[in-house]
Enzyme design. Structure first.
Site, mmCIF file in Angstrom:
data_model
loop_
_atom_site.group_PDB
_atom_site.id
_atom_site.type_symbol
_atom_site.label_atom_id
_atom_site.label_comp_id
_atom_site.label_asym_id
_atom_site.label_seq_id
_atom_site.Cartn_x
_atom_site.Cartn_y
_atom_site.Cartn_z
ATOM 1 N N GLU A 35 31.836 16.369 -8.487
ATOM 2 C CA GLU A 35 32.314 15.936 -7.192
ATOM 3 C C GLU A 35 33.070 14.729 -7.365
ATOM 4 O O GLU A 35 34.230 14.764 -6.713
ATOM 5 C CB GLU A 35 31.210 15.682 -6.214
ATOM 6 C CG GLU A 35 30.392 17.105 -5.872
ATOM 7 C CD GLU A 35 31.123 18.000 -4.930
ATOM 8 O OE1 GLU A 35 32.595 17.518 -4.641
ATOM 9 O OE2 GLU A 35 31.158 19.172 -5.150
ATOM 10 N N TYR A 118 30.886 12.853 2.242
ATOM 11 C CA TYR A 118 31.426 13.968 1.662
ATOM 12 C C TYR A 118 30.598 14.154 0.567
ATOM 13 O O TYR A 118 29.862 15.312 0.223
ATOM 14 C CB TYR A 118 32.978 14.148 1.621
ATOM 15 C CG TYR A 118 33.047 15.501 0.596
ATOM 16 C CD1 TYR A 118 32.991 16.725 0.953
ATOM 17 C CD2 TYR A 118 33.254 15.194 -0.890
ATOM 18 C CE1 TYR A 118 33.280 17.777 -0.133
ATOM 19 C CE2 TYR A 118 33.206 16.099 -1.569
ATOM 20 C CZ TYR A 118 33.239 17.388 -1.396
ATOM 21 O OH TYR A 118 33.317 18.546 -2.232
ATOM 22 N N ASP A 136 35.531 18.625 3.538
ATOM 23 C CA ASP A 136 36.502 18.238 2.852
ATOM 24 C C ASP A 136 37.475 19.005 3.485
ATOM 25 O O ASP A 136 37.607 19.740 4.534
ATOM 26 C CB ASP A 136 36.429 18.830 1.347
ATOM 27 C CG ASP A 136 36.272 20.260 1.087
ATOM 28 O OD1 ASP A 136 36.250 21.152 2.291
ATOM 29 O OD2 ASP A 136 36.400 20.765 0.029
#
Length: 350
Positions: A35, A118, A136
């Site tokens: 990520e 996020y 996102d």
């Protein structure tokens, strides 16, 4: 409608999911690495970096124990180096604050350096199936079009609105499955130029019904980027040069660079010897400018760097250079973590 959304999306995902090296793993460390890499980086570019990163640092303890310079060298070419510095700090936090085990909730994950809402939600959903939404750009785009919602997505109100809509749409679906379905759907169908002709959600999409998919999502206009003016001194003394490390809390912190003069406005490279910073660096030593690069315009998120690289020969090092820089053989520059800007300059040098 919402139950239909999650059924349609999960059915679509089962038939169309992307094969990525990190998708089948529920290890929170590997999910975290992927990520962070995918922030500001395309998937195809991130893949080899991910594989090298996991090969060299297979667990959070390995990353925490590594020297920062080693992490930055591995990151070289990706840009946004604060991500690598934050990862290194966060790995140490996991070891010191959580006894080497990744936090198991989005709330605790957000305590780690560089882990925003996020990323915390993505790790919590994918590793632990916590019922949260990793908001996102893809997810904002999907729900802003589905509901033709005018709220700008880059505002606190936008985050609240689209988080609530996505959570409602998730229903009782596994969070890991629903979040991944949304991400892949936004990357493959509900793209910036949407493929409405193959979209299974088109019958439910308000923006499509209005013929206004191009009008969503809405954004508040950003401020103009700040311009900065950099003059790098590529000094040659015999077969060596000088490099200094950026230690201030600024762009490229922790990376290495040639000695730098920053000005408040654009000047010609030939004018740099008239600056007080030049005098402070060379302290009366005769420094001969043999040429300079073309102007480089390097865009960052909120800054526009105007940079020249001046080629300089020197017979004797000044005290400033000895005190503030490392004197290194020219071929060893690639052993240091450098910015993409400096890397680009060196790759174009004869």
């Amino acid at each position: 409608m919402d139950m239909t959304i999650h059924n349609i999306l999960t059915d679509w995902f089962i038939d169309n999911s992307r094969e990525l090296p990190w998708k089948s793993d529920q290890d929170p460390y590997k999910i975290w690495v992927s990520e962070i890499l995918l922030q500001q980086t395309r998937v195809e570019q991130a893949k080899p970096y991910y594989e090298r990163f996991i090969s060299l640092f297979p667990g959070v303890a390995d990353l925490a124990a590594a020297p920062l310079d080693q992490v930055l060298r591995l990151w070289q070419g990706l840009g946004y180096y604060s991500r690598a510095r934050n990862m290194h700090t966060a790995a140490k936090q996991v070891m010191e604050l959580f006894e080497g085990r990744f936090p198991t909730s989005a709330k605790e994950l957000a305590l780690l350096k560089g882990v925003g809402p996020y990323t915390a939600a993505a790790i919590a959903a994918f590793a632990y199936d916590e019922p949260v939404i990793a908001l996102d750009g893809n997810i904002y785009r999907i729900f802003s079009r589905l509901y033709a919602h005018p709220v700008p997505i880059n505002t606190p109100a936008g985050r609240r609105v689209f988080s609530a809509l996505a959570l409602e749409a998730m229903g009782n679906t596994l969070p890991s499955l629903f979040n991944q379905a949304l991400m892949d759907f936004g990357s493959g169908v509900c793209t910036p130029q949407p493929k409405c002709d193959i979209c299974p959600l088109a019958p439910l999409c308000s923006a499509f019904a209005l013929g206004k998919t191009g009008d969503f999502p809405r954004k508040r206009l950003p401020k103009a980027p700040r311009s900065r003016y950099f003059y790098y001194l590529h000094i040659t003394l015999g077969n060596k040069t000088f490099m200094q490390q950026r230690t201030a809390k600024d762009i490229w912190q922790g990376l290495w660079q040639f000695p730098l003069i920053e000005t408040h406005r654009h000047i010609l490279p030939a004018e740099t010897p008239e600056l007080s910073e030049w005098q402070a660096i060379f302290q009366g030593q005769e420094a001969c400018i043999t040429g300079w690069s073309n102007l480089y315009l390097h865009r960052l998120t909120h800054q526009l760097i105007h940079a020249y690289f001046l080629r300089i020969t020197l017979d004797m090092p000044s005290r400033w250079l000895l005190d503030h820089c490392l004197q290194i053989p020219l071929p060893e520059i690639d052993q240091f973590g450098i910015s993409r800007l400096t890397e680009k300059y060196l790759s174009q040098e004869p």
